[in-house]
Design a protein around this motif. Sequence first.
Motif, mmCIF file in Angstrom:
data_model
loop_
_atom_site.group_PDB
_atom_site.id
_atom_site.type_symbol
_atom_site.label_atom_id
_atom_site.label_comp_id
_atom_site.label_asym_id
_atom_site.label_seq_id
_atom_site.Cartn_x
_atom_site.Cartn_y
_atom_site.Cartn_z
ATOM 1 N N TYR A 31 12.173 -35.545 9.374
ATOM 2 C CA TYR A 31 12.111 -34.890 10.749
ATOM 3 C C TYR A 31 10.594 -34.777 11.167
ATOM 4 C CZ TYR A 31 16.520 -32.486 9.045
ATOM 5 O OH TYR A 31 17.806 -32.187 8.405
ATOM 6 N N THR A 62 20.768 -24.640 11.302
ATOM 7 C CA THR A 62 20.766 -24.295 9.730
ATOM 8 C C THR A 62 19.417 -24.365 9.256
ATOM 9 O OG1 THR A 62 22.888 -25.698 9.850
ATOM 10 C CG2 THR A 62 22.210 -24.826 7.717
ATOM 11 N N ASP A 321 28.905 -31.434 10.339
ATOM 12 C CA ASP A 321 27.830 -32.492 10.646
ATOM 13 C C ASP A 321 28.286 -33.714 10.045
ATOM 14 O OD1 ASP A 321 25.581 -33.484 11.831
ATOM 15 O OD2 ASP A 321 24.652 -33.278 9.840
HETATM 16 P P1 AMP Z 1 22.605 -28.187 12.694
HETATM 17 O O1 AMP Z 1 22.527 -27.795 13.995
HETATM 18 O O2 AMP Z 1 21.996 -27.340 11.663
HETATM 19 O O3 AMP Z 1 24.063 -28.299 12.212
HETATM 20 O O4 AMP Z 1 21.727 -29.471 12.504
HETATM 21 C C1 AMP Z 1 22.215 -30.787 13.046
HETATM 22 C C2 AMP Z 1 21.796 -32.124 12.551
HETATM 23 O O5 AMP Z 1 20.294 -32.024 13.086
HETATM 24 C C3 AMP Z 1 21.683 -32.228 11.008
HETATM 25 O O6 AMP Z 1 22.236 -33.628 10.712
HETATM 26 C C4 AMP Z 1 20.214 -32.082 10.666
HETATM 27 O O7 AMP Z 1 19.863 -32.867 9.567
HETATM 28 C C5 AMP Z 1 19.562 -32.435 11.775
HETATM 29 N N1 AMP Z 1 18.282 -31.868 12.034
HETATM 30 C C6 AMP Z 1 17.852 -30.546 11.901
HETATM 31 N N2 AMP Z 1 16.734 -30.241 12.288
HETATM 32 C C7 AMP Z 1 15.955 -31.215 12.646
HETATM 33 C C8 AMP Z 1 14.814 -31.949 12.912
HETATM 34 N N3 AMP Z 1 13.534 -30.866 13.064
HETATM 35 N N4 AMP Z 1 14.623 -33.118 13.406
HETATM 36 C C9 AMP Z 1 15.614 -33.863 13.343
HETATM 37 N N5 AMP Z 1 16.606 -33.501 13.022
HETATM 38 C C10 AMP Z 1 17.237 -32.257 12.808
#
Ligand code: AMP
Length: 449
Positions: A31, A62, A321
């Motif tokens: 990230y 999350t 996801d």
């Molecule tokens: P969520 O909304 O928690 O289901 O996250 C959705 C997706 O975003 C997941 O695949 C995470 O791995 C990814 N993710 C979460 N935080 C970041 C970030 N800061 N940068 C890039 N991807 C992210």
Amino acid sequence: MTKKKTITSLTTFSDLSLSTKVLAAVKVAGYKKPTPIQLDVIPHVLQRKDVLGIAQTGTGKTASFVLPMLTLLEKGRTRARMPRTVILEPTRELAAQVAENFAQYGINHHLSLALLIGGVSFEEQERKLERGADVLIATPGRFLDHFKRGRLLLTGVEILVIDEADRMLDMGFILDIERICNLIPLTRQTLFFSATMPPEIIRITEQFLHAPKRIEIAQLASTARTITQWLIKSASNPLEKQYVLRRLIEIEEHELKNAIIFCNRKRNVSELFRLLVKHNFNAGALHGDMDQHTRMAMLSSFKDGKLKFLVASDIAARGLDIPDVSHVFNFDVPIRSEDYVHRIGRTGRAGRQGKAFTIVTESDKKYVQAIEKMNGENIEWLYEESIWTQFDQEKHTKAEQIKSQRIIQKDRSEKSNLSLKDKKNQENETIVGFGNDIPAFMLIPISCN
Ligand code: AMP
């Protein structure tokens, strides 16, 4: 004059006061910078404040609670049967997914985690609780089951996370949530997430959150520019709907990498799954009545690309996801407009292109209108009539084929009866009936219309 640093001016994870271990894990995850919800939520969690996050999955929600929780959990230690943090999720799959995230972000921590979900045996979960768990990730029913069996002491819970609260409401878990909120000491910190705020959810937040910091992240655009959406007409007859779906899959064959096919009912999921398998599609199914082991196996086969199609109900698929899904097919139009957004949001993720097709029957039109109203734009119709016509033609052709097949079969059996008779007559020394000279008209096959 000192320059005041505001939260919004912070752009990197290292500005957010997360621990070094957490920052190292974030780096491994790749990230680059925090998402808007992470930017807002993380500092408040670290300050031990209650949070009301109005956001959907896909926003990085999350990590917004897991990363600061990991930082806070570095202080303190585990005790048997006394979890330090509890995360409640509406479905087993979401709970398992959050557990995976916890393990991923907590790679540098030696925290113990217990996943308490239904559909799997109590024994293993109880052993984990007995050894002591820093983090409990649970569905409400199984959590209460363990509590009733006397396996949980909740006096040591420092943080309670209630995720996807509106989904819990839809699934009838809201009383369980209230019960759990009353069981955990008031000194806890509560982090509450919901995509929407219906009145019952507002009431719960007013009752159980203490001066929460409200953080609202704009709805994930239902009209995500990376998703092309289409509507296709069908009659309500399941055979025709199934035909339309199979035709669509054929039409999309070259672009289709993998697809989730959504049905409104579990029964439809099973039926459609069986049909696709019968037609040699590499398909799996996911719905709430399947045992947990099968559900997880199906999901991971789909994620790993071993299955090309996943037929699913909303409950099973919400919030999962699954990166890189090229197509979403709505075999049934969702009754709730928000479900449409969630369903099509399974594709077109992280800037990739995706396609979403919705099969619409006459009685679904009111739901489509509601979806369009919510989206603020109309969805285009694809093949208003042609798939129908093809269906009729194919049905017709099929009927013809069956009919001619029957004629051929009957014809053959008549002929073979005749030749048998012929043979017998030749074998018989006594000449019976017409003798050896069977009139030609008797050898003409009988046509049967
Ligand atoms: P969520 O909304 O928690 O289901 O996250 C959705 C997706 O975003 C997941 O695949 C995470 O791995 C990814 N993710 C979460 N935080 C970041 C970030 N800061 N940068 C890039 N991807 C992210």
